[in-house]
Design an enzyme around this catalytic site. Structure first.
Site, short mmCIF file in Angstrom:
data_model
loop_
_atom_site.label_atom_id
_atom_site.label_comp_id
_atom_site.label_asym_id
_atom_site.label_seq_id
_atom_site.Cartn_x
_atom_site.Cartn_y
_atom_site.Cartn_z
N SER A 250 -13.63 -31.72 3.92
CA SER A 250 -12.10 -30.11 4.72
C SER A 250 -10.46 -31.26 3.91
O SER A 250 -10.76 -31.78 3.46
CB SER A 250 -13.11 -30.75 5.94
OG SER A 250 -11.76 -31.87 6.88
N LYS A 251 -10.20 -30.46 4.69
CA LYS A 251 -8.61 -30.16 4.93
C LYS A 251 -7.75 -31.98 5.10
O LYS A 251 -7.05 -32.30 4.67
CB LYS A 251 -7.89 -29.35 5.40
CG LYS A 251 -7.85 -27.67 4.56
CD LYS A 251 -6.24 -26.83 5.36
CE LYS A 251 -6.41 -25.42 4.63
NZ LYS A 251 -4.85 -24.56 5.44
N ARG A 252 -8.53 -32.20 6.36
CA ARG A 252 -8.39 -33.04 6.67
C ARG A 252 -8.33 -34.58 5.54
O ARG A 252 -8.30 -35.69 5.23
CB ARG A 252 -8.71 -33.59 8.39
CG ARG A 252 -10.12 -33.80 7.95
CD ARG A 252 -10.79 -33.97 9.48
NE ARG A 252 -11.94 -34.03 9.23
CZ ARG A 252 -13.01 -35.09 9.46
NH1 ARG A 252 -12.34 -36.32 8.88
NH2 ARG A 252 -14.16 -35.29 9.67
N HIS A 253 -9.58 -34.09 4.86
CA HIS A 253 -9.80 -34.86 3.68
C HIS A 253 -9.37 -34.65 2.58
O HIS A 253 -8.80 -35.75 1.74
CB HIS A 253 -11.55 -35.18 3.60
CG HIS A 253 -12.65 -35.23 4.73
ND1 HIS A 253 -13.09 -34.14 4.77
CD2 HIS A 253 -12.93 -36.42 5.61
CE1 HIS A 253 -13.81 -34.51 6.01
NE2 HIS A 253 -13.56 -35.96 5.44
#
Length: 470
Positions: A250-253
């Site tokens: 996801s974006k956090r990764h």
């Protein structure tokens, strides 16, 4: 566009409904490397049949990202939206030869069918209600879709080059739509027709498309009965990329567009090329590959069966290695773009040997070089300002007097002079260097203080020191 006999042809087929994300870039890379390894052709198809969500901006971003990564293609891109007539013509052939049929089921009927299936906890799939009915039973002028007659008995098996042997019972497939009521083709039909017409021999894509392969193969089988010359492609479904915690990326990764890795994070193209290559593929313990080495060594047998994990820290560390190995003039030009029109590329190139050892990305590199072009009075960070207290400013006055007497403005004499001064004052050299660094750069981190003095030059160095001295 058909393939030369025996020649490997791969394709990358993104949908231009958003940026070129990291998973798509890896799929593009694996396709490109496989075709290059076998001396074949790498093709690009823009699957823009979703006209509402497809944008020219997304198309441009995809093409720009692929070009930046160094993935050049052997033909101009194919745009799926421009081939709708051909797709419809194949649907018509299937219809005329009994491999497809008209379905007149209304939206209300289909919703009632799905409600019954939900209530009975059955799989949600079309029940074939128009499969064997005569179209004359429908009201005159009633709208219809065209559905493929998929096999209902036995099973379909794929010898996948990554996943191995995978089988699905044909009873689990339904008669899906290949032509909508407005006459436009669906993705399933368009992809198969385009792969055939482009001569694609190997379909290498994410394993989220594995189910699609079982739905697409019946079109090949049906067209083989009609025309004979419709060879099935060889499939290789690549596991998806997860975050470093094992969760879906996801974006956090770091699930961003390729352009964000370049523009926002300052990643070099050779870094991302190499990192994506090692994300789910390996060759012994080797970590870094040139393009030539990657082409020579890449094979589908080296692709992992399990998901790979995206590690931003590892990417940045690798990027630091590539920055240190990069040509100074090239890095200077890239840093100058980030700093702005005040940047002097020649000075940046001169500074690059001492700047690039400290940076993991181009953002850090440009930030670390910005002091070279700062205008007086310098803007100070909070930590730098704290060093310029009364004691710090008094030291700067003594440093200014000492350096003002120096005419040989090179590292060795400057270092000898300031070391002697530190000894005379009974101080460590760091006690002199700290307020000097603050006065010269406005920060507390920079290349070595003598490198800073030489890069700024005698006049500018003394002017910055004097501006802060007591």
């Amino acid at each position: 566009m058909a393939s030369d006999s025996g020649k490997v042809v791969t394709r990358f087929a993104p949908s231009p409904t958003g940026f070129l994300h990291i998973g798509g870039a890896r799929t593009a890379l694996f396709n490109w490397l496989f075709s290059r390894h076998h001396g074949g052709k790498a093709l690009l198809r823009i699957e823009d049949t979703d006209r509402k969500r497809s944008t020219q901006e997304a198309i441009d971003a995809i093409l720009d990202g692929l070009d930046w990564l160094g993935l050049e293609y052997d033909e101009a891109p194919t745009f799926q939206s421009q081939r709708a007539e051909r797709h419809a013509a194949v649907a018509q052939m299937l219809l005329e030869n009994g491999q497809a049929y008209r379905c007149f089921a209304t939206p209300e009927e289909l919703e009632a069918m799905r409600a019954e299936q939900r209530a009975a906890k059955q799989p949600m799939r079309y029940d074939g209600r128009w499969r064997d009915r005569d179209p004359s039973e429908a009201p005159a002028g009633a709208p219809f879709v065209v559905r493929l007659k998929t096999p209902t008995e036995g099973e379909t098996t794929i010898e996948d080059k990554v996943q191995g042997k995978v089988s699905v019972r044909n009873a689990e497939l339904d008669d899906y739509i290949i032509l909508r009521a407005d006459g436009t083709p669906t993705y399933m039909l368009a992809a198969v027709v385009d792969d055939h017409d482009m001569g694609v021999t190997h379909v290498i894509r994410g394993d989220d498309h594995l189910n699609n392969a079982f739905r697409q193969l019946p079109i090949y089988h049906a067209m083989q009965q009609i025309e004979g010359d419709w060879p099935e492609p060889i499939y290789a479904h690549i596991p998806l990329i997860h975050g470093n915690d094992g969760a879906k990326l996801s974006k956090r990764h770091g699930a961003m567009g390729v352009d964000a890795y370049r523009d926002e994070l300052g990643i070099l193209p050779e870094t991302l090329f190499n990192y994506l290559l090692r994300l789910g593929w390996g060759h012994g313990d080797k970590e870094e590959f040139s393009h030539e080495e990657a082409i020579a060594l890449f094979d589908l047998g080296g692709v992992n069966k399990g998901p790979s994990r995206f590690d931003m820290k590892k990417l940045l560390n690798m990027n630091g290695n590539y920055i240190r190995a990069a040509d100074d003039a090239r890095l200077a030009a890239l840093a100058a773009q980030r700093i702005g029109p005040q940047a002097d590329a020649a000075l940046l190139e001169q500074a690059m040997p001492v700047l690039k050892t400290r940076a993991r990305d181009m953002v850090e590199l440009a930030d670390g070089a910005a002091f070279l072009f700062s205008q007086r009075p310098l803007e100070m960070t909070e930590k730098a300002a704290a060093l310029l207290d009364d004691d710090g400013r008094a030291l700067l006055a003594k440093v200014s007097a000492r350096l003002g007497a120096e005419n040989d403005w090179t590292i060795e004499p400057l270092e000898a002079s300031l070391k002697a001064m530190a000894e005379e004052l009974g101080l460590g050299l760091g006690k002199l260097a700290q307020p000097m660094r603050a006065a010269l750069t406005g920060t507390t981190t920079s290349p070595g203080i003598f490198d800073v003095l030489v890069l700024l030059g005698r006049e500018e160095s003394l002017a910055r020191i004097d501006a802060q001295a007591a």
